[in-house]
Write an enzyme that holds these catalytic residues in place. Sequence first.
Site, PDB file in Angstrom:
ATOM      1  N   ASP A 189       0.883  -1.165   0.000  1.00 47.33           N
ATOM      2  CA  ASP A 189       0.000   0.000   0.000  1.00 47.33           C
ATOM      3  C   ASP A 189       0.921   1.216   0.000  1.00 47.33           C
ATOM      4  OD1 ASP A 189      -1.680   2.096   0.536  1.00 47.33           O
ATOM      5  OD2 ASP A 189      -2.414   1.346   2.462  1.00 47.33           O
ATOM      6  N   LYS A 226       2.878  11.143  -3.331  1.00 47.61           N
ATOM      7  CA  LYS A 226       1.811  10.466  -4.087  1.00 47.61           C
ATOM      8  C   LYS A 226       0.901  11.471  -4.803  1.00 47.61           C
ATOM      9  CE  LYS A 226      -1.755   6.951  -3.347  1.00 47.61           C
ATOM     10  NZ  LYS A 226      -2.260   5.987  -2.375  1.00 47.61           N
ATOM     11  N   GLU A 277      -7.269   0.442  -4.353  1.00 45.89           N
ATOM     12  CA  GLU A 277      -7.267   0.317  -2.894  1.00 45.89           C
ATOM     13  C   GLU A 277      -8.593  -0.244  -2.363  1.00 45.89           C
ATOM     14  OE1 GLU A 277      -6.120   4.289  -1.869  1.00 45.89           O
ATOM     15  OE2 GLU A 277      -4.067   3.967  -2.563  1.00 45.89           O
ATOM     16  N   ASP A 337     -12.784   5.619   2.845  1.00 46.61           N
ATOM     17  CA  ASP A 337     -11.362   5.714   3.188  1.00 46.61           C
ATOM     18  C   ASP A 337     -11.017   7.144   3.618  1.00 46.61           C
ATOM     19  OD1 ASP A 337      -8.601   5.798   3.237  1.00 46.61           O
ATOM     20  OD2 ASP A 337      -8.321   4.656   1.402  1.00 46.61           O
TER      21      ASP A 337
END
Length: 577
Positions: free
Chosen positions: A8, A69, A146, A168
């Site tokens: 992840d 990211k 994800e 999330d």
Amino acid sequence: MEVIVGIDLGTTNSEIAVIKDGRPEVIPVDGELIMPSCVGIDRNGSLIVGRPAKNQMVSNPESTILSIKRKMGQDTKVRLGDKDLTPEEVSALILKKLKAEADAYLGEEVKKAVITVPAYFDDSQRKATKNAGALAGLEVMRIINEPTAAALAYDSKLEENQTILVYDLGGGTFDVSLVTVENGVVEVKASHGDTHLGGDDFDNLLMEHVARIFRRQHGVDLLADLRSRNRLWSAVEKAKRELSDMPYVSIKEEFIHGDHHLDVEASKSEYEAMITPLLKKTIHSVHQCLKDANLLPRDIDKIILVGGATRTPLVAKILQNEVGVEPRHEISPDLIVAMGAAIQGGVIGGVETDSVLVDITPYTFGTSAVDFRKGDFCEDVFVPIIKRNTPLPVTKAEVFATLFDGQESVDVRIYQGEKPIASENIFIGNFIINGLSDVPAGNQIVLKLHLDLDGVLEVTAEEKRTGLSKTVRMDTGKPGSVFDLQKARKNIAALLNEEELAQQGKSVEGESREGLVGEAKELRKRAEKIMDIIDETDAYELQALIKQTKDAIAGGDIERVAELNESLSDMLFYLED
Ligand code: AMP
């Protein structure tokens, strides 16, 4: 067989996991399961990745890179020391560190990986992630979404048709996705979110609140000075985590500014009021996502919580109110995506893999209280404190208030169950706390419950104003059990398998035995029908009875089969209405 790890690669934190003995296991990095996605150059000019880089963030920000990211897929460069690096290159440094730790942990070189990306990542962002893997010396076997990884962690096979909402909420980003499973095809139908919303915003709100109180007390603005601000932030972030389990928290820092000490109390209720507008924004995204996928809240079968900030209990509460489904939170929301990626890696590598297994309490524990509802006093109201499906061991506390002026004692009564009327649940035990202060009604009593893996419940009642307290240990009689609803359903399906039943029937001789086995089969069929609509506690009990029946048939103990048939039949009588 060649190892394929699951990674992840997160905005704030990254994790790496692998399948061991058929189940996903997270590999520690520098002794921690979570590694900050942070890269830096230290004062000696050496490259540092993870926790050491995060630690120098405050003292050496110009030589530290965070949140790379957010830049993946962009044609840009970031400066690190005397070099300009692409986002792929920076991500590769993070992946390299994860790989090195996995190599050392597994005692062999890891060459292949599955890496997760947000569902909303476009082709260029996915490609950049794949390139980062290659630069780190990893063959990226697959890039998976994800939310799909999160769904795999709860159900490694994803065979059953279902619609899953994955919510999330991390430190700095929020996204919600709708994942559908149809005839074995897993698809992210829609995804929505806010790339600049997360737990950091909760920290900011609490920080402003505490700074306001401090300014009133000492006439000093803690937010104006970088050093005080950083100390305040780390105290507040810790306090925020505590407020996920406790009704109050003391935020203390000595000499936070000159001679001034910080000593402020914050309550869960005021904190929840602060963050409610932000959570409402996330709910707006949930509705938008449903709209984009052409679905209604009632179409959702399962809600999965991902990201550290979903540990805030208000998140699950608001979601349940909005969607009408109790969110699943048993698997650590920080590790779930890496574990799901490892499952995918296992599947690709042809390794037999199973879902994540966690020790949870299948029952809710709480107390009885008097509540004021609709202008009337309601006695015997059940107030849940540790909710079912909470991972063990766990400590949770709630605050209560005395009813009368000068009330000297409180009878603390503990129950286990899901019914709103306390006495309709299973009574676990009680004790009386005496010697409370002679003060008006509303004297606050904090009730703390700690449940361990052996089912021992430690109950502490504390008068908040004096610290007077009493602790009693109670045996709940039910050790913390591992309950996997998915597995329960499968077991039942297996039990319904005609051949297996015929086989079992054959091993038991005689007419009446055949009859009892047939009856057991009918009862199991009825149980199977309602398994999806009853609550998990009942499902757990039903499953236990079915398992015992299976064992009794296999062991040829026909009297026990008769007994168990009766118990099953009784239970179904109540549940089938
Ligand atoms: P992630 O980006 O998924 O690692 O999530 C990090 C965020 O989760 C940070 O804002 C943390 O402060 C927050 N967080 C971690 N643990 C808790 C907790 N027990 N209660 C509330 N927030 C938490």
